[in-house]
Scaffold this motif. Structure first.
Motif, PDB file in Angstrom:
ATOM      1  N   PHE A 107     -54.202  25.571   4.500  1.00 24.55           N
ATOM      2  CA  PHE A 107     -53.955  26.888   4.855  1.00 24.55           C
ATOM      3  C   PHE A 107     -53.197  27.120   6.216  1.00 24.55           C
ATOM      4  O   PHE A 107     -52.204  28.100   6.151  1.00 24.55           O
ATOM      5  N   LEU A 108     -53.403  26.091   6.913  1.00 24.97           N
ATOM      6  CA  LEU A 108     -52.564  26.188   8.274  1.00 24.97           C
ATOM      7  C   LEU A 108     -51.035  26.112   7.844  1.00 24.97           C
ATOM      8  O   LEU A 108     -50.339  26.717   8.375  1.00 24.97           O
ATOM      9  N   CYS A 109     -50.805  25.217   7.023  1.00 26.97           N
ATOM     10  CA  CYS A 109     -49.262  24.676   6.669  1.00 26.97           C
ATOM     11  C   CYS A 109     -48.647  26.151   5.975  1.00 26.97           C
ATOM     12  O   CYS A 109     -47.729  26.286   6.121  1.00 26.97           O
ATOM     13  N   TRP A 110     -49.604  26.936   5.126  1.00 25.27           N
ATOM     14  CA  TRP A 110     -49.058  27.860   4.517  1.00 25.27           C
ATOM     15  C   TRP A 110     -49.082  29.029   5.579  1.00 25.27           C
ATOM     16  O   TRP A 110     -48.046  30.124   5.261  1.00 25.27           O
ATOM     17  N   CYS A 111     -49.554  29.051   6.459  1.00 25.34           N
ATOM     18  CA  CYS A 111     -49.535  29.991   7.531  1.00 25.34           C
ATOM     19  C   CYS A 111     -48.367  29.912   8.193  1.00 25.34           C
ATOM     20  O   CYS A 111     -47.511  30.965   8.579  1.00 25.34           O
ATOM     21  N   GLY A 112     -47.692  28.963   8.527  1.00 26.56           N
ATOM     22  CA  GLY A 112     -46.632  28.345   8.924  1.00 26.56           C
ATOM     23  C   GLY A 112     -45.403  28.889   8.082  1.00 26.56           C
ATOM     24  O   GLY A 112     -44.450  29.285   8.744  1.00 26.56           O
ATOM     25  N   VAL A 113     -45.473  28.580   7.089  1.00 29.82           N
ATOM     26  CA  VAL A 113     -44.558  29.196   6.038  1.00 29.82           C
ATOM     27  C   VAL A 113     -44.196  30.678   6.170  1.00 29.82           C
ATOM     28  O   VAL A 113     -43.237  31.223   5.943  1.00 29.82           O
ATOM     29  N   GLY A 114     -45.345  31.328   6.009  1.00 31.52           N
ATOM     30  CA  GLY A 114     -45.595  32.789   6.377  1.00 31.52           C
ATOM     31  C   GLY A 114     -44.776  33.469   7.573  1.00 31.52           C
ATOM     32  O   GLY A 114     -44.004  34.243   7.588  1.00 31.52           O
ATOM     33  N   LEU A 115     -45.152  32.563   8.647  1.00 32.40           N
ATOM     34  CA  LEU A 115     -44.748  33.047   9.841  1.00 32.40           C
ATOM     35  C   LEU A 115     -43.034  32.629   9.899  1.00 32.40           C
ATOM     36  O   LEU A 115     -42.290  33.677  10.746  1.00 32.40           O
ATOM     37  N   GLY A 116     -42.663  31.776   9.107  1.00 36.70           N
ATOM     38  CA  GLY A 116     -41.251  31.617   9.094  1.00 36.70           C
ATOM     39  C   GLY A 116     -40.340  32.619   8.533  1.00 36.70           C
ATOM     40  O   GLY A 116     -39.376  33.200   8.833  1.00 36.70           O
ATOM     41  N   PHE A 117     -41.020  33.197   7.330  1.00 32.90           N
ATOM     42  CA  PHE A 117     -40.441  34.218   6.576  1.00 32.90           C
ATOM     43  C   PHE A 117     -40.629  35.667   7.421  1.00 32.90           C
ATOM     44  O   PHE A 117     -39.718  36.397   7.341  1.00 32.90           O
ATOM     45  N   SER A 118     -41.557  35.819   8.118  1.00 32.34           N
ATOM     46  CA  SER A 118     -41.851  36.959   9.095  1.00 32.34           C
ATOM     47  C   SER A 118     -40.658  37.098  10.079  1.00 32.34           C
ATOM     48  O   SER A 118     -40.310  38.218  10.488  1.00 32.34           O
TER      49      SER A 118
END
Length: 377
Positions: free
Chosen positions: A163-174
């Motif tokens: 979940f932490l890794c994919w939160c980072g993915v979402g942050l990058g797209f944001s």
């Protein structure tokens, strides 16, 4: 050394302040309460519904159902979490920029990396509420599973790290897109690329990685002149067979969370699963981990000869008659069980690190050149 520790303490104190601000901003709304209640209702419905259908209807014993409860709950949490976790951070930067909040934070003496890490940890903390909501069923599954408490807890830790890794993915797209709706769509597209796209690519590549091999196998020949009740004659013949060398493309399946999490606990599963020593069916975790291990080790380029067939081991229920070729094949297929999850976790970590780095780069002040549609405040 003390000066370095003091700088690190100040750096992390700034991050914690940003995490608190992010969490307070989320707690002011009532959507998280509704989301938590809906998540608990979904988990309860699936768990209790499967208990009623499989055990209450008498089609499965409670022990056979309970040994799979951990995987059932984990699969629900993984799916809901992968939909929720990236979305929590996919609108955190461009949403604050749209509301003219981000510029106020950037005007404070905090660095771009502190803002990015603070927003990442804030979104991750919100996502961990889903794990807390499902914790009663996770505890039930850990107690009922054959793995033991240690591997079960390790699986939960790995789940939280995914979940932490994919939160980072979402942050990058944001950070890379101007509109929150666009970043949310791109983030979900990335999630389903891993969940559905990579297995589809793996399936499409099976034919290109196939290769012909010459193998010796047993072949039964019936004599037309022999009596009707006569047994066929076995002879060894050399034939050409095509084998898919999945060991060349198995890494496409490594980051898949539905294979990654079971591989954590499968090494501690029932050691006699899928064998003649145990009549209990294998758990869902061992089945998923076996599939990943089979893909990683590649094909078993051997077939049974007449000598192997004469032992009757293929159809025997006596473990003492288990012929060595079949035991060797089983050992070959399961050689990598429990040895692939950390590779998949590392690949997910790379995805998250790229997103975090992109977010920190876009949060630098002065911003310099900005993409079209992006504003400072």
């Amino acid at each position: 050394m003390s000066a370095r520790r003091e700088r690190a303490a100040r750096w992390w104190s700034g991050v914690l302040v940003l995490v608190q601000l992010d969490l307070r901003q989320r707690l002011r709304t009532t959507r998280w309460k509704v989301s938590a209640a809906a998540a608990f209702a979904v988990v309860s419905l699936v768990v209790l519904g499967s208990l009623y259908v499989m055990v209450g209807a008498g089609s499965l014993a409670y022990a056979d159902w309970a040994q799979n409860l951990y995987v059932i709950v984990g699969a629900i949490v993984v799916f809901v979490g992968l939909v929720l976790a990236p979305t929590l951070t996919a609108t955190s930067i461009n949403g604050d920029r749209k509301d003219a909040v981000l510029a106020v934070v950037q005007a404070t003496p905090v660095s771009a990396w502190q803002i990015a890490v603070g927003k990442l940890l804030g979104g991750w903390a919100s996502c961990l509420a889903l794990v807390a909501v499902a914790s009663p069923y996770l505890v039930w599954g850990i107690v009922s599973a054959p793995y033991g408490v240690g591997p079960g807890l390790l699986g939960v830790v790995v789940l939280c790290l995914v979940f932490l890794c994919w939160c980072g993915v979402g942050l990058g797209f944001s950070a890379l897109t101007a509109r929150p709706a666009g970043s949310a769509v791109l983030t979900q597209a990335a999630v389903f690329t891993v969940l559905l796209g990579l297995p589809a690519v793996f399936g499409l590549l099976l034919q290109p990685v196939s290769q012909d091999h010459r193998v010796v196998r047993a072949e039964y020949v019936y004599d037309p002149a022999a009596p009707a009740d006569a047994l066929p004659t076995c002879r060894d013949v050399e034939v050409t067979q095509s084998f898919a060398h999945t060991e060349r493309i198995w890494w496409l399946l490594a980051p898949h969370p539905f294979l990654l999490i079971p591989d954590v606990v499968a090494a501690h599963d029932n050691p006699n699963a899928w064998s003649y020593r145990d009549t209990r069916p294998p758990t869902l975790a061992s089945s998923a981990a076996d599939a990943l291990s089979d893909a990683r080790t590649g094909p078993w380029i051997t077939d049974s000869t007449c000598a192997d067939e004469s032992t009757g081991a293929r159809y025997s229920t006596d473990p003492s008659r288990l012929a060595s070729p079949y035991a060797e094949q089983r050992a070959h297929e399961t050689a990598s069980v429990g040895d692939s999850w950390y590779i998949g976790l590392a690949m997910n970590a790379v995805f998250g690190a790229l997103g975090l780095a992109a977010a920190a780069r876009r949060l630098r002040v002065p911003a310099g050149r900005l993409p079209r549609g992006v504003r400072i405040a």
